[in-house]
Design a protein around this motif. Structure first.
Motif, PDB file in Angstrom:
ATOM      1  N   THR A 260     -13.377   6.445 -12.449  1.00 42.81           N
ATOM      2  CA  THR A 260     -12.372   5.672 -11.725  1.00 42.81           C
ATOM      3  C   THR A 260     -11.120   6.508 -11.567  1.00 42.81           C
ATOM      4  N   ASP A 261     -10.306   6.193 -10.532  1.00 43.07           N
ATOM      5  CA  ASP A 261      -9.048   6.912 -10.342  1.00 43.07           C
ATOM      6  C   ASP A 261      -7.953   6.237 -11.153  1.00 43.07           C
ATOM      7  N   HIS A 262      -6.701   6.747 -10.965  1.00 43.54           N
ATOM      8  CA  HIS A 262      -5.595   6.236 -11.773  1.00 43.54           C
ATOM      9  C   HIS A 262      -5.263   4.781 -11.469  1.00 43.54           C
ATOM     10  N   ARG A 263      -5.748   4.263 -10.322  1.00 44.10           N
ATOM     11  CA  ARG A 263      -5.504   2.855  -9.994  1.00 44.10           C
ATOM     12  C   ARG A 263      -6.654   1.954 -10.413  1.00 44.10           C
ATOM     13  N   GLY A 264      -7.727   2.533 -10.980  1.00 41.97           N
ATOM     14  CA  GLY A 264      -8.868   1.751 -11.417  1.00 41.97           C
ATOM     15  C   GLY A 264      -9.955   1.622 -10.384  1.00 41.97           C
ATOM     16  N   ALA A 265      -9.776   2.238  -9.205  1.00 44.16           N
ATOM     17  CA  ALA A 265     -10.805   2.166  -8.167  1.00 44.16           C
ATOM     18  C   ALA A 265     -11.961   3.090  -8.537  1.00 44.16           C
ATOM     19  N   VAL A 266     -13.177   2.634  -8.224  1.00 45.41           N
ATOM     20  CA  VAL A 266     -14.365   3.397  -8.556  1.00 45.41           C
ATOM     21  C   VAL A 266     -14.471   4.610  -7.626  1.00 45.41           C
ATOM     22  N   VAL A 267     -14.543   5.814  -8.233  1.00 39.20           N
ATOM     23  CA  VAL A 267     -14.745   7.050  -7.483  1.00 39.20           C
ATOM     24  C   VAL A 267     -16.233   7.402  -7.424  1.00 39.20           C
ATOM     25  N   MET A 268     -16.930   7.229  -8.540  1.00 45.79           N
ATOM     26  CA  MET A 268     -18.349   7.544  -8.595  1.00 45.79           C
ATOM     27  C   MET A 268     -19.004   6.666  -9.644  1.00 45.79           C
TER      28      MET A 268
ATOM     29  N   ALA B 277     -25.446   2.795 -13.880  1.00 42.96           N
ATOM     30  CA  ALA B 277     -24.255   1.933 -13.916  1.00 42.96           C
ATOM     31  C   ALA B 277     -24.317   0.872 -12.819  1.00 42.96           C
ATOM     32  N   GLN B 278     -24.829   1.270 -11.635  1.00 45.81           N
ATOM     33  CA  GLN B 278     -24.995   0.268 -10.572  1.00 45.81           C
ATOM     34  C   GLN B 278     -25.951  -0.831 -10.997  1.00 45.81           C
ATOM     35  N   ARG B 279     -27.009  -0.490 -11.712  1.00 41.40           N
ATOM     36  CA  ARG B 279     -27.969  -1.510 -12.144  1.00 41.40           C
ATOM     37  C   ARG B 279     -27.336  -2.492 -13.111  1.00 41.40           C
TER      38      ARG B 279
ATOM     39  N   ALA C 191     -22.115  -9.293 -12.726  1.00 39.27           N
ATOM     40  CA  ALA C 191     -20.703  -9.513 -12.435  1.00 39.27           C
ATOM     41  C   ALA C 191     -19.907  -9.693 -13.727  1.00 39.27           C
ATOM     42  N   ALA C 192     -20.476 -10.458 -14.698  1.00 36.33           N
ATOM     43  CA  ALA C 192     -19.800 -10.651 -15.981  1.00 36.33           C
ATOM     44  C   ALA C 192     -19.692  -9.313 -16.728  1.00 36.33           C
ATOM     45  N   ASN C 193     -20.745  -8.524 -16.646  1.00 35.30           N
ATOM     46  CA  ASN C 193     -20.694  -7.200 -17.272  1.00 35.30           C
ATOM     47  C   ASN C 193     -19.571  -6.351 -16.683  1.00 35.30           C
ATOM     48  N   ALA C 194     -19.435  -6.398 -15.346  1.00 32.93           N
ATOM     49  CA  ALA C 194     -18.406  -5.609 -14.678  1.00 32.93           C
ATOM     50  C   ALA C 194     -17.021  -6.046 -15.103  1.00 32.93           C
ATOM     51  N   ASP C 195     -16.806  -7.374 -15.244  1.00 33.00           N
ATOM     52  CA  ASP C 195     -15.492  -7.867 -15.654  1.00 33.00           C
ATOM     53  C   ASP C 195     -15.115  -7.328 -17.037  1.00 33.00           C
ATOM     54  N   ARG C 196     -16.054  -7.408 -17.998  1.00 33.73           N
ATOM     55  CA  ARG C 196     -15.759  -6.926 -19.347  1.00 33.73           C
ATOM     56  C   ARG C 196     -15.543  -5.398 -19.345  1.00 33.73           C
ATOM     57  N   PHE C 197     -16.393  -4.705 -18.608  1.00 32.50           N
ATOM     58  CA  PHE C 197     -16.329  -3.251 -18.598  1.00 32.50           C
ATOM     59  C   PHE C 197     -15.017  -2.754 -18.005  1.00 32.50           C
ATOM     60  N   PHE C 198     -14.665  -3.228 -16.800  1.00 37.41           N
ATOM     61  CA  PHE C 198     -13.460  -2.719 -16.136  1.00 37.41           C
ATOM     62  C   PHE C 198     -12.186  -3.182 -16.815  1.00 37.41           C
ATOM     63  N   ALA C 199     -12.251  -4.311 -17.526  1.00 39.81           N
ATOM     64  CA  ALA C 199     -11.086  -4.737 -18.304  1.00 39.81           C
ATOM     65  C   ALA C 199     -10.820  -3.738 -19.431  1.00 39.81           C
ATOM     66  N   ALA C 200     -11.884  -3.282 -20.087  1.00 41.63           N
ATOM     67  CA  ALA C 200     -11.721  -2.302 -21.160  1.00 41.63           C
ATOM     68  C   ALA C 200     -11.242  -0.955 -20.609  1.00 41.63           C
ATOM     69  N   VAL C 201     -11.773  -0.557 -19.427  1.00 39.82           N
ATOM     70  CA  VAL C 201     -11.353   0.702 -18.827  1.00 39.82           C
ATOM     71  C   VAL C 201      -9.887   0.640 -18.423  1.00 39.82           C
ATOM     72  N   GLU C 202      -9.480  -0.482 -17.842  1.00 41.48           N
ATOM     73  CA  GLU C 202      -8.083  -0.618 -17.407  1.00 41.48           C
ATOM     74  C   GLU C 202      -7.139  -0.581 -18.597  1.00 41.48           C
TER      75      GLU C 202
ATOM     76  N   VAL D 160     -10.477   8.632 -14.847  1.00 38.11           N
ATOM     77  CA  VAL D 160     -11.012   8.218 -16.143  1.00 38.11           C
ATOM     78  C   VAL D 160     -12.535   8.256 -16.042  1.00 38.11           C
ATOM     79  N   VAL D 161     -13.154   8.991 -16.967  1.00 38.74           N
ATOM     80  CA  VAL D 161     -14.610   9.056 -17.027  1.00 38.74           C
ATOM     81  C   VAL D 161     -15.072   8.152 -18.168  1.00 38.74           C
ATOM     82  N   SER D 162     -15.980   7.226 -17.869  1.00 36.41           N
ATOM     83  CA  SER D 162     -16.449   6.256 -18.860  1.00 36.41           C
ATOM     84  C   SER D 162     -17.973   6.333 -18.947  1.00 36.41           C
ATOM     85  N   ILE D 163     -18.473   6.430 -20.185  1.00 37.44           N
ATOM     86  CA  ILE D 163     -19.912   6.484 -20.446  1.00 37.44           C
ATOM     87  C   ILE D 163     -20.254   5.334 -21.377  1.00 37.44           C
ATOM     88  N   LEU D 164     -21.305   4.611 -21.046  1.00 37.99           N
ATOM     89  CA  LEU D 164     -21.735   3.457 -21.827  1.00 37.99           C
ATOM     90  C   LEU D 164     -22.939   3.861 -22.674  1.00 37.99           C
TER      91      LEU D 164
END
Length: 593
Positions: free
Chosen positions: A186-194, A199-201, A218-229, A273-277
């Motif tokens: 993600t970039d500095h604004r939290g937008a997905v770059v790659m 991760a898409q699955r 969708a619920a997974n994405a909410d929890r994940f991006f909240a932690a990244v932000e 920000v590079v995030s690995i699960l």
């Protein structure tokens, strides 16, 4: 018509002569100017006739194609090579038009290769120009070619680097696309770059061809991006966060570990920000396996304790057996040491009676009988030497080897020994060198044992040297004297250096048959030096020879044996030290057993 006076003819001839002289001077000036201009050129210029002989050349051409009588032979050969290459170049068929062709020559002064672009052009025939004359301009392009090659090499390297970078970028994208763990950038604004396919699955199955929106994703994405932000708002370079997700396909719990890392720009601000699960599903199974492993370890510890107790019993038994072996070995050494007189007596009898027989005490002998007695006498002497070596070794091991202390002039002893072995060295064609300084200190030591040590080393050096030299050198050290015996013999392999001082050991056991001996000599030397307070070291190289270095202290008496023995020995009294007691030396006719 009246004839002109002779004076007018002379005046006219003078004018014509002055004009011719002026023209000749001008021509010579122009020729000199032209020669100076040609010599000033950095490139060679040559004029050749139809036979390819050089008629004219400038200074640079002379340095390449001419040699003086005083030049080195190497430069003259280089000049000959240049003339051959240039003649071959001119002899090749020429194209219809004048064009530059490459010509390789050699710098006669450095031997470096030179590359020229040669432009040969025919000269118009004239009164001063021979037929088929050619003028050749050689332009030095050596550095230009080097520079061109370097530039080409740099261009190729840049192209290869670009190809590698493109390949690495494609390879990175391929790896990220197929990595088994979800990866999101993600970039500095939290937008997905790659976002890779895994991760898409988990977060956006609708982005996969044929996929559809999913509530669990969708619920997974909410929890994940909240932690990244939350991580992006902080200042840590990296962080590990626990997040609880659900598997979209099976709806099973998916405990995971989120590993986030920050990428900064040149100003230190967050660029991405590079995030690995990391899936923690197997953690529970691993915990169960760890408990099972702990149970197995407990059983193994019990078995190890039992085995350790058994080993302790075995070690106690081995220790008892070792003590018994040491006692038996000590009894053997004491027996041999005590049997010295009994073993020597029959051998001495053999030597005595063979000497009497050979002296015709019991009557005349035939030549064959005399030859047999010589062999018996020689074999008896050899047997006595072997018995002496074995008995000396047994005495040392049994602690029954006494020291006979007396003042010793080491230089005199070295001279005596080298005089004794010199005939043996001369018979083998060896050169015996002796370097002994006159000013060496007097030692208080056992003269017979020191003589035994040095004689053993000298005998070995002569025995194992087929040609060359055997050298003896001595020098004074702080607190002692060093004696060095060097040879140019067969040498010792590096892996055998540590074992040559072992009992009954020669470098190559097969060499015992070639050179003879029990292999006890160096073992006894080391043990005797230990009794004398000295040491020995060896340096050797196979096929090059060996150097044995012996160090002897000024006083060969240990502290436990007291200063009284030293004092009496320094006063000239021969003293024997045995079992810590100093006594006068027995009379000369007593056996040294």
């Amino acid at each position: 018509m009246p004839r002109q006076p002779l004076s007018d003819d002379l005046a006219r001839l003078r004018r014509e002569n002055e004009e011719l002289r002026a023209r000749a001077d001008e021509a010579e000036r122009r020729s000199g100017l032209f020669s100076a201009i040609c010599d000033a050129l950095a490139d060679p210029v040559l004029v050749t006739d139809g036979g390819y002989r050089i008629l004219l050349e400038n200074r640079r051409a002379r340095s390449l194609f001419h040699a003086s009588p005083g030049d080195p032979d190497e430069r003259r050969r280089m000049v000959e090579v240049n003339n051959f290459l240039f003649t071959s170049f001119l002899a090749r068929p020429r194209p219809p038009m004048v064009e530059a062709r490459e010509l390789t020559l050699v710098d006669p002064d450095t031997g470096n290769e030179l590359l020229f672009e040669a432009v040969p052009a025919p000269l118009p025939a004239g009164a001063a120009v021979p037929r088929d004359a050619t003028v050749s301009l050689l332009r030095d392009v050596t550095e230009l070619r080097k520079t061109s090659n370097q530039l080409g090499h740099q261009v190729r390297r840049a192209q290869q680097a670009e190809v590698r970078a493109r390949g690495e970028r494609d390879q990175l994208n391929l790896i990220l696309a197929h990595v088994g763990a979800p990866v999101v950038v993600t970039d500095h604004r939290g937008a997905v770059v790659m976002m890779n396919r895994e991760a898409q699955r988990i977060f956006r199955p609708d982005a996969i061809p044929g996929g559809a929106p999913d509530a669990a994703a969708a619920a997974n994405a909410d929890r994940f991006f909240a932690a990244v932000e939350e991580f992006a708002l902080g200042e840590e370079a990296a962080a590990v966060t626990r997040v609880d997700l659900r598997e979209p396909s099976s709806r099973q719990d998916l405990p995971a570990e989120l590993i986030s890392g920050r990428i900064r720009d040149g100003d230190g601000a967050t660029a991405a920000v590079v995030s690995i699960l990391h899936d923690l599903t197997h953690e529970v199974e691993n915990a169960r396996l760890a408990a099972e492993l702990a149970r197995v370890n407990a059983g193994l510890e019990h078995s190890i304790r039992e085995a350790t107790a058994e080993l302790k019993d075995q070690n106690r038994e081995l220790a008892w057996q070792r003590q018994e072996l040491e006692r038996a070995y000590r009894h053997k050494s004491e027996f041999l040491a005590s049997m010295s007189h009994e073993l020597r007596t029959p051998i001495n009898a053999l030597l005595g009676y063979t000497s009497l027989l050979r002296e015709r005490i019991y009557g005349d002998l035939t030549p064959r009988q005399d030859q047999a007695l010589v062999r018996i006498h020689s074999s008896s002497e050899h047997l006595l030497e072997l018995v002496d070596d074995i008995l000396d070794l047994a005495k040392i091991e049994a602690g029954r080897m006494p020291l006979h202390l007396e003042p010793l002039d080491i230089a005199s002893l070295i001279g005596e020994l080298t005089d004794g072995v010199e005939p043996l060295a001369r018979r083998k064609g060896l050169q015996l060198r002796v370097d002994v300084p006159e000013a060496l200190p007097v030692l208080v030591t056992d003269r017979f044992r020191v003589k035994q040590v040095v004689l053993n080393l000298l005998s070995n050096a002569i025995k194992f040297t087929h040609e060359g030299t055997v050298s003896v050198r001595t020098r004074q050290l702080e607190g002692g004297v060093e004696v060095q015996v060097a040879d140019t013999g067969i040498g010792i392999p590096p892996d055998e250096l540590a074992s040559i001082f072992d009992d009954f050991r020669q470098v190559d056991q097969s060499s015992t048959r070639e050179y003879g001996g029990t292999g006890l000599g160096l073992s006894i030397v080391r043990k005797l030096l230990g009794l004398l307070g000295g040491a020995i070291r060896v340096e050797s190289e196979p096929g090059q020879g060996s150097v044995f270095t012996v160090t002897l202290p000024l006083r060969s008496v240990e502290a436990r044996e007291g200063e009284e023995a030293i004092r009496r020995a320094m006063q000239g009294e021969a003293v024997i030290v045995h079992d810590g007691v100093a006594r006068p030396l027995p009379p000369p006719d007593s056996a040294r057993g």
